[in-house]
Each structure stands twice: as C-alpha cells, then as structure tokens.
Design an enzyme around this catalytic site. Structure first.
Site, short mmCIF file in Angstrom:
data_model
loop_
_atom_site.label_atom_id
_atom_site.label_comp_id
_atom_site.label_asym_id
_atom_site.label_seq_id
_atom_site.Cartn_x
_atom_site.Cartn_y
_atom_site.Cartn_z
N ARG A 1 0.85 -1.20 0.00
CA ARG A 1 0.00 0.00 0.00
C ARG A 1 0.89 1.26 0.00
O ARG A 1 0.57 2.24 -0.66
CB ARG A 1 -0.97 -0.02 1.18
CG ARG A 1 -2.14 -1.00 0.95
CD ARG A 1 -3.21 -0.87 2.03
NE ARG A 1 -2.81 -1.50 3.26
CZ ARG A 1 -3.18 -2.72 3.65
NH1 ARG A 1 -4.02 -3.42 2.91
NH2 ARG A 1 -2.76 -3.22 4.79
N PHE B 1 -11.42 -5.42 -5.84
CA PHE B 1 -11.39 -6.25 -4.62
C PHE B 1 -10.88 -5.35 -3.48
O PHE B 1 -9.86 -5.62 -2.86
CB PHE B 1 -10.48 -7.47 -4.79
CG PHE B 1 -10.80 -8.33 -5.99
CD1 PHE B 1 -11.82 -9.26 -5.94
CD2 PHE B 1 -10.09 -8.19 -7.17
CE1 PHE B 1 -12.11 -10.07 -7.04
CE2 PHE B 1 -10.37 -8.97 -8.28
CZ PHE B 1 -11.38 -9.92 -8.22
N CYS C 1 -2.87 -14.23 -3.53
CA CYS C 1 -2.56 -14.67 -2.17
C CYS C 1 -2.82 -16.17 -2.02
O CYS C 1 -2.97 -16.68 -0.92
CB CYS C 1 -3.36 -13.87 -1.15
SG CYS C 1 -5.13 -14.03 -1.34
N ASP D 1 -6.48 -7.13 -6.24
CA ASP D 1 -6.07 -7.87 -5.04
C ASP D 1 -7.16 -8.86 -4.67
O ASP D 1 -7.84 -8.70 -3.65
CB ASP D 1 -5.79 -6.89 -3.89
CG ASP D 1 -5.26 -7.59 -2.65
OD1 ASP D 1 -4.70 -8.70 -2.78
OD2 ASP D 1 -5.41 -7.04 -1.54
N ASP E 1 -16.01 -3.91 -4.81
CA ASP E 1 -15.97 -5.12 -3.98
C ASP E 1 -17.38 -5.70 -3.94
O ASP E 1 -18.35 -5.00 -4.18
CB ASP E 1 -15.50 -4.80 -2.55
CG ASP E 1 -14.97 -6.02 -1.82
OD1 ASP E 1 -13.73 -6.17 -1.72
OD2 ASP E 1 -15.79 -6.83 -1.35
N SER E 2 -17.47 -7.01 -3.64
CA SER E 2 -18.80 -7.62 -3.58
C SER E 2 -19.39 -7.53 -2.16
O SER E 2 -20.52 -7.92 -1.95
CB SER E 2 -18.73 -9.09 -4.02
OG SER E 2 -17.76 -9.75 -3.25
N1 SAH Z 1 -7.12 -5.09 -1.06
C1 SAH Z 1 -7.79 -5.28 0.19
C2 SAH Z 1 -7.98 -6.73 0.53
C3 SAH Z 1 -8.77 -7.53 -0.48
S1 SAH Z 1 -9.36 -9.05 0.12
C4 SAH Z 1 -7.03 -4.52 1.28
O1 SAH Z 1 -5.93 -4.00 1.03
O2 SAH Z 1 -7.54 -4.43 2.40
C5 SAH Z 1 -10.37 -9.59 -1.17
C6 SAH Z 1 -11.69 -8.88 -1.31
O3 SAH Z 1 -12.34 -9.37 -2.47
C7 SAH Z 1 -12.70 -9.09 -0.17
O4 SAH Z 1 -13.06 -7.83 0.35
C8 SAH Z 1 -13.92 -9.75 -0.82
O5 SAH Z 1 -15.16 -9.24 -0.32
C9 SAH Z 1 -13.75 -9.38 -2.27
N2 SAH Z 1 -14.32 -10.27 -3.29
C10 SAH Z 1 -14.24 -11.62 -3.35
N3 SAH Z 1 -14.75 -12.07 -4.52
C11 SAH Z 1 -15.15 -10.98 -5.22
C12 SAH Z 1 -15.75 -10.78 -6.50
N4 SAH Z 1 -15.98 -11.81 -7.32
N5 SAH Z 1 -16.02 -9.52 -6.91
C13 SAH Z 1 -15.77 -8.48 -6.09
N6 SAH Z 1 -15.19 -8.60 -4.87
C14 SAH Z 1 -14.89 -9.83 -4.44
#
Ligand code: SAH
Length: 395
Positions: free
Chosen positions: A210, A227, A339, A299, A249-250
């Site tokens: 970040r 995400f 990850c 991510d 995000d979802s």
């Molecule tokens: N980048 C973030 C962490 C991401 S974790 C940070 O720095 O804090 C992964 C995220 O993807 C989660 O919040 C989850 O809700 C979301 N997610 C999972 N599948 C998804 C999809 N198909 N579309 C959108 N978001 C999704």
C-alpha cells in the site's frame, strides 16, 4: 507421552526442520493419541526427532511440530518464549518504531503452527486453526495480555474443519474489545471491526505494498481499486496524491466501512467512490463500453484453496489480468496480486505474462512484490510464502 514412529528415511524432512509430518510418513502409532495431544516423534531406529501435536482428522498432516529440542517441554513457559521471540523479531525488522498494527504471530513461520495473532493498537485478534493449538487457547489468550489489553478470537475459518474443529468466535482474554479499533498505517487512518470484519479484520500483509501504491500512483487521475475490501489501497493512493479512486468489492459492509474511512481521512466523495459488484462482471462491462483507467489494483481473494484447484485458479487470474490490461490507458500502472499459497510465484508470473500476450500489451514489470516483514517465511517452511505481486506499466 505417546509416540509416533516414522518410516525409514522419512525423518529427513524433520531433520531439515520442516514442521509438518504427513500421515504417509508414519510407520507406527503404538497407542492412539487424542486429537491435538502432544506426542513424541521418533525415527524408525528409535532416535528422538521432535515433539508435536497430533491430529486425528482426515487431514493429511498428522503432526504439527512444536519443538525439535528433546529438553523442551510444551507448557506455558514454552508458549511465552515463542511469543517473545516473535515479538523480538518484529522489533528488529521494524526498528525502534513498531507499526500501529502488525502481525505478531505468523503461525508455522514463528514456530507456532495453527496460530495467527494480529495486533491493532492495543488489542489483539487471533485465529486458531489446528487441534494442537486449540488446546492451548486459554494459555495463548493469557500470554497475549503481555502485548495487548484484550484478546478476541476469530477462529471462524474453513481450514479448522480439517482438524474437526467447530468455528469459534468471541472474547478470549483481558478487556472487551471496542466495536471499532482505530490505527494508522503509512499516515492513513484505518479502523477494524474485530467481530464482523473479514478474517482477523484487516489485510496487514499488504502494508508495504500500500505504501508503494501511494508513492507510485501520485497524480493518477482515475484509479480502479478492484477487490477493495475496506479501501486500503484506494485510501493509500489518495494519500499519495492520486486524484480519484473507484473501489469495487462484492461486500457491501466492507464498502460502507471504506466510505467511513475516506471521510475520516478527509477525502471528499468526488475522490473516493465505491461500487458493490462482482469484479469479473464489472471489468467485462468496462471493456464492452470502452471505459478506461490510468491505474488498476487487483487484489483478489484466494482463488486456489489447494493444489487441486490450481488450474481453475490460474484461469481466473488470467481472466482478470487480461481484462485489466485491456482497460489500462497507455502508460497506466497495474498492481496485481495473488494470495493463493497453492499457486507458485513462477506460475503467477506466467499467467500474467500470457495475459499481456493475449491483450497485445507490453507489460513492463517494475517491481516484484511480496508480503510484509511481519509475515516472515521460515526457510524450512516455503509454504508460508503465499503473497506475490507484480507492479508495472502497460505500454
Ligand atoms: N485489497 C484489500 C484486501 C482484499 S481481500 C485490502 O488491502 O484491504 C479480497 C476482497 O475481495 C474481499 O473484500 C472480498 O469481499 C472481495 N471479493 C471476493 N470475490 C469478489 C468478486 N468476485 N467480486 C468483487 N469482490 C470480491
């Protein structure tokens, strides 16, 4: 103490200090241990090798090692020493000033298999995933009060099922945690909700990435943070001087939280917007209507839970990376992560390379990224190296 005797030649991985024993390596268990019970492990010719926790479950990992030292008892003092060592390592890697929030214990890599402990300010949120560690949860809670005012348990992960453990969440020791714990990361104010947040509340492993995003995306007009969870990368980008970020995000609660954090940091709505959508669908829509960005962060969650799912996961990574590359303006930045521990760095590189090839874009990789130093990887436990990322420019 009950004994486990290994097959001839199978002592080698323990001699290399790997902390797992697979069930296929065991020759004999004279008296069956209970799940999580501490056992002594011997080679076929009777040499003491280690002491570890036995798991009776279907899990292919039968023993997780506590210690290779014959003299070392597994008691409260043992866990106290392990925690002290973990804390000392963080103090050494971060110098005098520890971050406000960091991972104090990173399971196997801190020789505490089955335990994750994250510190947010003065509070700890922990996750226990093995039958062995589960037996010591009270001890761990008590010992963590050396580092935190209160400890909350978020052991509600799928992986517990492998050791036949029920999910468990709740207060574990010390003060009750506040509903929202505030902390600062790279000058950005954040908060976590220990009860309802994902995992232990925050993705601390991305702290340094970040910071790199903040530094790299200065001046970007139009950033997509895909995400986004509670907006970590998006807020970092704005802090670093990007003009605008769209966070997708979802999870609606995560997005709502991210909006609160944006205003806490004084970023107006014109600069920080959110969209609750499936990223795969959203990227396709952008492609179809010709919407572009000058920086994209991808991510995603773990697409591969195990090696078996590796191929399917590779297709999903390829899909989002290919789409992202198509949406990036000339000279735009891509930060892309995986990850999934089951997917090696080499394969991730290949997937991204082939996405560039299919997108007919020249992707100049400028940085190879990984997890932060509070997520150390033991040289004897390469499985701990799960987070990989690439940063580069699309020409
Ligand atoms: N980048 C973030 C962490 C991401 S974790 C940070 O720095 O804090 C992964 C995220 O993807 C989660 O919040 C989850 O809700 C979301 N997610 C999972 N599948 C998804 C999809 N198909 N579309 C959108 N978001 C999704």
């Amino acid at each position: 103490m009950k004994k486990i005797i290994l097959k001839k030649g199978r002592e080698r991985s323990l001699e290399r200090r790997h902390v797992w024993i697979y069930s296929g390596a065991i020759a004999e268990i004279p008296v069956s241990p209970l799940s999580g019970e501490t056992v002594e492990v011997f080679s076929h010719d009777g040499k003491f090798l280690a002491r570890g926790a036995y798991s009776t479950a279907q899990s292919s990992i039968a023993v997780k090692i506590w210690t290779f030292e014959k003299e070392e008892e597994i008691d409260e003092a043992f866990f106290r020493r392990r925690l002290e060592n973990a804390f000392l390592l963080r103090k050494r890697v971060f110098g005098e000033t520890l971050p406000n929030a960091f991972r104090l214990v990173n399971a196997e890599s801190d020789l505490l298999p089955g335990l994750i402990a994250d510190l947010y300010g003065k509070y700890a949120v922990i996750q226990i995933t093995s039958a062995g560690m589960d037996r010591y949860r009270e001890t761990i809670g008590k010992l963590l009060l050396e580092y935190a005012y209160g400890v909350y348990e978020r052991s509600d992960v799928e992986s517990r099922k492998r050791d036949l453990l029920e999910p468990r969440t709740g207060h574990l020791a010390g003060e009750t945690l506040p509903k929202e714990i505030f902390f600062t990361e790279n000058g950005v104010r954040f908060s976590v909700d220990p009860v309802n947040g994902q995992k232990t509340g925050f993705y601390l492993d991305q702290r340094e990435n970040r910071a790199i995003v903040a530094q790299t995306l200065k001046g970007c007009r139009n950033v997509l943070n895909a995400f986004s969870y509670t907006g970590g990368f998006g807020l970092a980008a704005l802090k670093g001087g990007a003009e605008k970020v769209l966070n997708v995000d979802s999870s609606l609660p995560a997005l709502e939280q991210s909006e609160k954090l944006a205003s806490l940091n004084g970023f107006p709505q014109e600069r920080f917007s959110t969209l609750c959508a499936d990223v795969f669908t959203f990227l396709r829509k952008c492609r179809d209507c010709g919407r572009t960005f000058d920086a994209i962060i991808l991510d995603p969650p773990k697409f591969a839970e195990s090696v078996k799912q590796k191929e399917r996961a590779a297709r999903a990574y390829k899909d989002i990376n290919l789409l992202a590359m198509k949406l990036l303006e000339k000279g735009g930045f891509l930060f892309t992560f995986s990850c999934s521990g089951a997917m090696e760095e080499e394969l991730f590189r290949k997937v991204v390379d082939s996405a560039a090839e299919d997108a007919k874009r020249d992707f100049r990789i400028t940085r190879i990224l990984s997890q932060g130093p509070d997520h150390p990887v033991s040289a004897f436990f390469p499985e701990g190296r799960y987070l990989k990322g690439l940063c580069g420019v699309l020409l």
